[in-house]
Enzyme design. Sequence first.
Site, PDB file in Angstrom:
ATOM      1  N   GLY A  13      15.523   6.629  -3.583  1.00  0.00           N
ATOM      2  CA  GLY A  13      14.936   7.292  -2.424  1.00  0.00           C
ATOM      3  C   GLY A  13      13.767   6.392  -1.971  1.00  0.00           C
ATOM      4  O   GLY A  13      13.464   5.497  -2.588  1.00  0.00           O
ATOM      5  N   CYS A  44       8.594   5.471  -9.239  1.00  0.00           N
ATOM      6  CA  CYS A  44       8.226   5.250  -7.796  1.00  0.00           C
ATOM      7  C   CYS A  44       8.175   3.852  -7.557  1.00  0.00           C
ATOM      8  O   CYS A  44       7.676   3.058  -8.076  1.00  0.00           O
ATOM      9  CB  CYS A  44       7.079   6.189  -7.417  1.00  0.00           C
ATOM     10  SG  CYS A  44       6.797   5.888  -5.488  1.00  0.00           S
ATOM     11  N   HIS A  77      10.443  14.676  -4.350  1.00  0.00           N
ATOM     12  CA  HIS A  77       9.499  13.538  -4.594  1.00  0.00           C
ATOM     13  C   HIS A  77       9.190  12.797  -3.072  1.00  0.00           C
ATOM     14  O   HIS A  77       8.067  12.204  -2.503  1.00  0.00           O
ATOM     15  CB  HIS A  77      10.335  12.430  -5.422  1.00  0.00           C
ATOM     16  CG  HIS A  77       9.437  11.112  -5.750  1.00  0.00           C
ATOM     17  ND1 HIS A  77       9.022  10.717  -6.767  1.00  0.00           N
ATOM     18  CD2 HIS A  77       9.097  10.053  -4.810  1.00  0.00           C
ATOM     19  CE1 HIS A  77       8.504   9.575  -6.772  1.00  0.00           C
ATOM     20  NE2 HIS A  77       8.599   9.146  -5.631  1.00  0.00           N
ATOM     21  N   GLU A  78      10.374  12.767  -2.265  1.00  0.00           N
ATOM     22  CA  GLU A  78      10.025  12.001  -0.851  1.00  0.00           C
ATOM     23  C   GLU A  78       9.364  12.810  -0.018  1.00  0.00           C
ATOM     24  O   GLU A  78       8.301  12.208   0.966  1.00  0.00           O
ATOM     25  CB  GLU A  78      11.643  11.620  -0.247  1.00  0.00           C
ATOM     26  CG  GLU A  78      12.165  10.692  -1.034  1.00  0.00           C
ATOM     27  CD  GLU A  78      11.743   9.414  -1.710  1.00  0.00           C
ATOM     28  OE1 GLU A  78      10.935   9.170  -0.890  1.00  0.00           O
ATOM     29  OE2 GLU A  78      12.121   8.875  -2.886  1.00  0.00           O
TER      30      GLU A  78
HETATM   31 CO    CO Z   1       7.996   7.320  -4.662  1.00  0.00          CO
END
Ligand code: CO
Length: 160
Positions: A46, A88, A130-131
């Site tokens: 992502g 991340c 998360h995004e």
């Molecule tokens: Co991230």
Amino acid sequence: MTTLDIKIAGDPVLRAKAEKVTKFDKKLIHLIKDMTKTMYMANGCGLAAPQIGLSKRIVVIDAGDGVVEMINPEIIKKEGSVVGLEGCLSVPQFEGDVERAEFVTVKYQDRKGNVIVEEADALFAIAIQHETDHLDGVLFIDKAVTLRPKEQFETDNNGM
Ligand code: CO
């Protein structure tokens, strides 16, 4: 297509609230393609526009079924709870366990501006949360219940 530089935690763009997209033009399509290429080159699942230095509400996600492009995504329903390991691309040195909703319903626009409502579970649901956090200036390290240094040569792909 171009690979874009990924911003690392500490860059203020990652802490800003991103702006809504209002123009669905060729420039947007070009940007989405560059973001997708950048995500794949970084072995991520992502990527949100603030991560490439652009404070706009755009994310791309590939949770294993091909790329999904989400413009102005909004989580409209959350259900259940699950704790899973996250990484991340903007926090390359750490990974940690984060509690998330197990199921989400997300409303977003595609590259043409059409409104889509979709239900998600598993990694897809985690990546959406998360995004969309990235779009509000939130990083997984803010929410992690455990945090540990990432193994240098780890190939396991949980960066997003
Ligand atoms: Co991230």
